[in-house]
Design a protein around this motif. Structure first.
Motif, mmCIF file in Angstrom:
data_model
loop_
_atom_site.group_PDB
_atom_site.id
_atom_site.type_symbol
_atom_site.label_atom_id
_atom_site.label_comp_id
_atom_site.label_asym_id
_atom_site.label_seq_id
_atom_site.Cartn_x
_atom_site.Cartn_y
_atom_site.Cartn_z
ATOM 1 N N THR A 188 -27.142 49.484 47.763
ATOM 2 C CA THR A 188 -27.493 51.331 47.664
ATOM 3 C C THR A 188 -29.270 51.256 48.004
ATOM 4 N N PRO A 189 -30.090 51.247 46.719
ATOM 5 C CA PRO A 189 -31.418 50.997 46.981
ATOM 6 C C PRO A 189 -31.728 49.707 48.019
ATOM 7 N N VAL A 190 -31.519 48.512 48.015
ATOM 8 C CA VAL A 190 -31.833 47.790 49.526
ATOM 9 C C VAL A 190 -31.519 48.487 50.972
ATOM 10 N N MET A 191 -30.856 49.327 50.876
ATOM 11 C CA MET A 191 -30.272 49.302 52.056
ATOM 12 C C MET A 191 -31.009 50.605 52.462
ATOM 13 N N ILE A 192 -31.270 51.529 50.946
ATOM 14 C CA ILE A 192 -32.216 52.291 51.743
ATOM 15 C C ILE A 192 -33.772 51.792 52.371
ATOM 16 N N SER A 193 -34.042 50.583 51.762
ATOM 17 C CA SER A 193 -35.700 50.394 51.704
ATOM 18 C C SER A 193 -35.667 49.675 53.124
ATOM 19 N N VAL A 194 -34.327 49.380 53.734
ATOM 20 C CA VAL A 194 -34.348 48.519 55.174
ATOM 21 C C VAL A 194 -34.727 49.548 56.033
ATOM 22 N N ALA B 147 -35.355 54.568 59.906
ATOM 23 C CA ALA B 147 -33.977 55.237 59.392
ATOM 24 C C ALA B 147 -33.863 55.344 58.657
ATOM 25 N N ALA B 148 -32.557 57.190 58.910
ATOM 26 C CA ALA B 148 -32.659 57.428 57.438
ATOM 27 C C ALA B 148 -31.312 56.955 56.766
ATOM 28 N N PRO B 149 -31.363 56.868 55.213
ATOM 29 C CA PRO B 149 -30.364 56.590 54.163
ATOM 30 C C PRO B 149 -29.200 56.799 54.825
ATOM 31 N N SER B 150 -28.309 57.684 55.656
ATOM 32 C CA SER B 150 -27.696 58.658 55.681
ATOM 33 C C SER B 150 -27.050 57.650 56.847
ATOM 34 N N LYS B 151 -27.677 56.362 57.293
ATOM 35 C CA LYS B 151 -27.003 55.981 58.494
ATOM 36 C C LYS B 151 -26.637 54.445 58.865
ATOM 37 N N VAL B 152 -26.966 54.172 57.120
ATOM 38 C CA VAL B 152 -26.380 52.795 56.086
ATOM 39 C C VAL B 152 -25.674 52.735 55.630
ATOM 40 N N LEU B 153 -25.318 53.698 54.564
ATOM 41 C CA LEU B 153 -24.517 54.202 53.178
ATOM 42 C C LEU B 153 -23.059 54.152 53.551
ATOM 43 N N ILE B 154 -23.125 54.879 54.233
ATOM 44 C CA ILE B 154 -21.200 54.814 54.807
ATOM 45 C C ILE B 154 -20.625 53.500 55.070
ATOM 46 N N PRO B 155 -21.119 52.786 56.160
ATOM 47 C CA PRO B 155 -21.465 51.858 56.753
ATOM 48 C C PRO B 155 -21.344 50.733 55.680
ATOM 49 N N LEU B 156 -22.633 50.755 54.284
ATOM 50 C CA LEU B 156 -21.968 49.930 53.337
ATOM 51 C C LEU B 156 -20.831 50.632 52.450
ATOM 52 N N SER B 157 -20.583 51.487 52.385
ATOM 53 C CA SER B 157 -19.693 51.691 51.314
ATOM 54 C C SER B 157 -17.987 51.263 52.368
ATOM 55 N N TYR B 158 -17.717 51.263 53.290
ATOM 56 C CA TYR B 158 -17.413 51.269 54.458
ATOM 57 C C TYR B 158 -16.915 49.810 53.943
ATOM 58 N N ALA B 159 -17.237 48.635 54.193
ATOM 59 C CA ALA B 159 -17.241 46.892 54.075
ATOM 60 C C ALA B 159 -16.903 47.034 52.559
ATOM 61 N N ALA B 160 -17.581 47.689 51.544
ATOM 62 C CA ALA B 160 -17.096 46.946 50.008
ATOM 63 C C ALA B 160 -15.649 46.733 50.256
ATOM 64 N N ILE B 161 -15.451 48.287 51.101
ATOM 65 C CA ILE B 161 -13.919 48.512 51.148
ATOM 66 C C ILE B 161 -12.754 47.424 51.827
ATOM 67 N N PHE B 162 -13.281 46.649 52.961
ATOM 68 C CA PHE B 162 -12.887 46.266 53.745
ATOM 69 C C PHE B 162 -13.200 44.928 52.944
ATOM 70 N N GLY B 163 -13.689 44.439 52.415
ATOM 71 C CA GLY B 163 -13.631 42.892 51.465
ATOM 72 C C GLY B 163 -12.916 43.218 50.599
ATOM 73 N N GLY B 164 -12.521 43.967 49.266
ATOM 74 C CA GLY B 164 -10.986 44.722 48.240
ATOM 75 C C GLY B 164 -9.864 44.178 48.684
ATOM 76 N N ASN C 276 -17.411 55.369 48.098
ATOM 77 C CA ASN C 276 -17.680 56.504 48.755
ATOM 78 C C ASN C 276 -18.203 57.837 47.700
ATOM 79 N N THR C 277 -17.945 58.209 46.447
ATOM 80 C CA THR C 277 -17.824 59.362 45.961
ATOM 81 C C THR C 277 -20.169 58.614 45.881
ATOM 82 N N PHE C 278 -20.123 57.295 45.073
ATOM 83 C CA PHE C 278 -21.264 57.823 44.536
ATOM 84 C C PHE C 278 -22.100 57.817 46.058
ATOM 85 N N VAL C 279 -21.444 56.990 47.163
ATOM 86 C CA VAL C 279 -23.017 56.855 48.600
ATOM 87 C C VAL C 279 -23.218 58.616 49.082
ATOM 88 N N TYR C 280 -22.477 59.200 48.802
ATOM 89 C CA TYR C 280 -22.566 60.563 49.130
ATOM 90 C C TYR C 280 -23.129 61.406 48.864
#
Length: 591
Positions: free
Chosen positions: A119-125, A131-148, A552-556
């Motif tokens: 999360t802090p890496v993607m906020i920095s990116v 871009a705002a962090p909100s543009k990357v954090l939902i995709p990060l959470s969803y991708a982790a769910i996909f991988g699981g 999802n709760t964390f990036v919320y």
């Protein structure tokens, strides 16, 4: 319907309501349900103790330890470095690479630490490409769910469903049995997020920018109200140095903070006022004479209590020592010199009456204090630094051992040389004995809440089975779906499971829905395997709310999202996954 069946079904309804309204933590609700069954004699003590012989909870606990070893040896840090280097100023490239990396990492380890650390890496990116962090954090959470969903050990739900299948007389789920249909789902999810995400993802400001972080350099100073001061007896709102350029953060009287009653406080001799202001204001206060600094230097600043400060956004992680504690009891001022300016929770910023607020997982805090104090708080495990990716000493030399261990567990499990529970115990022992992770860190990494949630739900499931209530539910569902064919039944199972997992824990859904669905398939004359896979994928595919899945709760909080943001972005993805799953699962698991 017999009274014991009716009682258990009513208890099940109460458990669902408890999960939904969160009157108590989910694990307490689940364990209490088993306690009620024990007290009423519906569930015998021996029956309940058999729950603890289940292989799933011990496997999940050991995989938490192996995940901690991967984290401690810098595997995720390496992924973060690659992400930052490969972004190259392109938002689409950054999101695509990030999602691929998160999917790959989450297939091998628990997905919550993947999201917490990236999360802090993607906020920095995001900041680097404007871009705002909100543009990357939902995709990060969803991708982790996909991988699981790609491997047996990718998420605790998969491990649990394997145990549920075995208990119902079905073969265990193997390590890569779900990988091919999972890749179809992950591919569809990535395409959706890259194409539709750019239009549906919101542009939310961070907590610090919402509250108007000043660009001018500020200082924290502690002002003494001496005897004879003109400010004695005044309310804080009437002080001449309480201006738009300054902010009073606290008043210390004796050794006690008066922060909880600042609005009604009047000053007394000996009070120390903690103020945030700029250098010019401090110099003006020195000349005024109504306040005093101790041991003033030529700069006009008190050497210990007037220091340059910084703001930082931090989030309460799953293992935070602050979780569950009241803000006023934390003594952050004394220990770290830090003040909490605001807390973001459930789509709102809390700036008043924070002293009595009990912190929860994923709360986002706006902190202000000296850089050294903030660094110590992060190092002590209090918060996850969202402002910048924080450096932590890692054991890179041990990384090959941790990677070899997880690969060994997966390969040996795939060849069926030993059940996954035994391999997980061996793997956890290896990473501790070789120093990839210290024993204290290893056992701290285990999420005991998840384990006790599973134990409680397994007890409730046993109660459903003992009373015949599970068979009654199966008969009811068969009556509803029996005439529509296997594809319609599969779609109904997926949609029902997906709906439940948006409201309650995915593990609880797997324990309750899994046995019922297997019984339904057997009664209808279908192979239970495609239905087991549907439950497994749907239980993890929680996209439409921030409460259905821990990532999802964390990036919320970290992304400053609103509840409806998840509905707008996640609901179409839920429907897409349902369509793809119903079409793809039968290709690999015929009816």
């Amino acid at each position: 319907m017999p009274y014991d069946q009716l009682f258990v079904l009513l208890l099940l309804a109460l458990v669902f309501a408890g999960f939904l309204f969160e009157l108590y933590p989910p694990e307490v609700t689940a364990l209490s349900a088993s306690a009620v069954l024990l007290a009423t004699g519906i569930l015998g003590t021996d029956d309940f103790l058999n729950v603890f012989s289940s292989g799933a909870p011990i496997t999940i606990a050991m995989m938490f330890i192996i995940s901690a070893a991967l984290e401690r040896t810098g595997v995720l840090t390496l992924l973060g470095d690659v992400l930052q280097k490969q972004a190259r100023g392109s938002m689409s490239r950054a999101v695509l690479i990030m999602m691929a990396a998160a999917i790959a990492a989450s297939a091998f380890m628990n997905n919550t630490p993947v999201v917490v650390l990236l999360t802090p890496v993607m906020i920095s990116v995001a900041a680097s490409v404007g871009a705002a962090p909100s543009k990357v954090l939902i995709p990060l959470s969803y991708a982790a769910i996909f991988g699981g969903t790609l491997t047996l050990i990718g998420t605790s739900t998969n491990i649990l469903m394997s145990d549920v299948a075995l208990a119902a007389g079905q073969p265990r789920i193997t390590m890569f049995e779900m990988t091919l249909p999972g890749l179809f789902l992950a591919g569809a999810g990535m395409i959706y997020m890259v194409i539709a995400g750019r239009y549906l993802l919101p542009n939310r400001a961070s907590l610090s920018s919402v509250l108007g972080q000043e660009r001018k350099r500020k200082f924290l100073a502690r002002l003494l109200i001496p005897a004879g001061s003109a400010h004695i007896g005044k309310a804080l709102a009437d002080l001449p140095f309480n201006t738009s350029q300054s902010r009073i953060l606290d008043v210390i009287r004796g050794e006690r903070s008066q922060r909880a009653r600042l609005s009604s406080l009047t000053l007394e001799a000996g009070d120390r006022v903690v103020i945030k202001t700029d250098a010019g204001e401090l110099l003006g206060l020195k000349e005024d004479g109504s306040v005093a600094f101790n041991e003033m230097h030529d700069t006009g600043f008190e050497p210990v209590t007037a220091e340059s400060t910084m703001m930082m956004e931090g989030s309460i992680g799953p293992k935070s020592m602050l979780r569950g504690r009241m803000l006023g009891d934390l003594r952050l001022r004394r220990t770290y010199g830090i003040y909490v300016l605001a807390v973001h929770r459930d789509d709102r910023n809390i700036t008043e009456s924070t002293e009595t607020l009990r912190l929860r997982f994923a709360d986002t805090l706006l902190l202000e204090g000296p850089a050294e104090g903030l660094q110590r708080l992060v190092a002590d495990g209090g918060i996850v630094n969202l402002s910048t990716p924080s450096e932590r000493p890692v054991r890179r030399g041990k990384a090959p051992i941790a990677i070899a261990t997880i690969l060994g567990v997966m390969v040996l499990a795939a060849f069926g040389l030993m059940p996954i529970a035994g391999l997980a115990v061996i793997g956890a022992s290896v990473v501790m004995l070789t120093g990839c992770v210290d024993p204290e860190e290893a056992f701290d990494a285990i999420d005991w809440r998840i384990l006790f949630l599973i134990f409680g739900m397994l007890g409730l499931s046993q109660g459903l089975d003992n009373t015949g209530a599970a068979e009654t539910v199966v008969a009811f569902i068969v009556g509803l779906t029996g005439g529509f064919g296997p594809l319609a039944a599969l779609a109904a199972v997926y949609l029902f499971t997906s709906l439940l997992t948006e409201m309650i824990s995915n593990n609880a859904v797997a324990v309750l829905v899994g046995p019922i669905v297997i019984g339904m398939a057997v009664q209808l004359g279908y192979d239970p395997r495609p239905f087991i896979m549907a439950v497994m994928f749907a239980a993890s595919a929680s996209f439409a709310t921030p409460i259905g899945y821990q990532t999802n709760t964390f990036v919320y909080g970290a992304g400053g999202y609103r509840f409806r943001d998840f509905v707008i972005v996640g609901l179409p993805l839920n429907l897409l996954f349902a369509v793809v799953a119903v079409l793809v699962i039968p290709l690999f698991f015929p009816f």
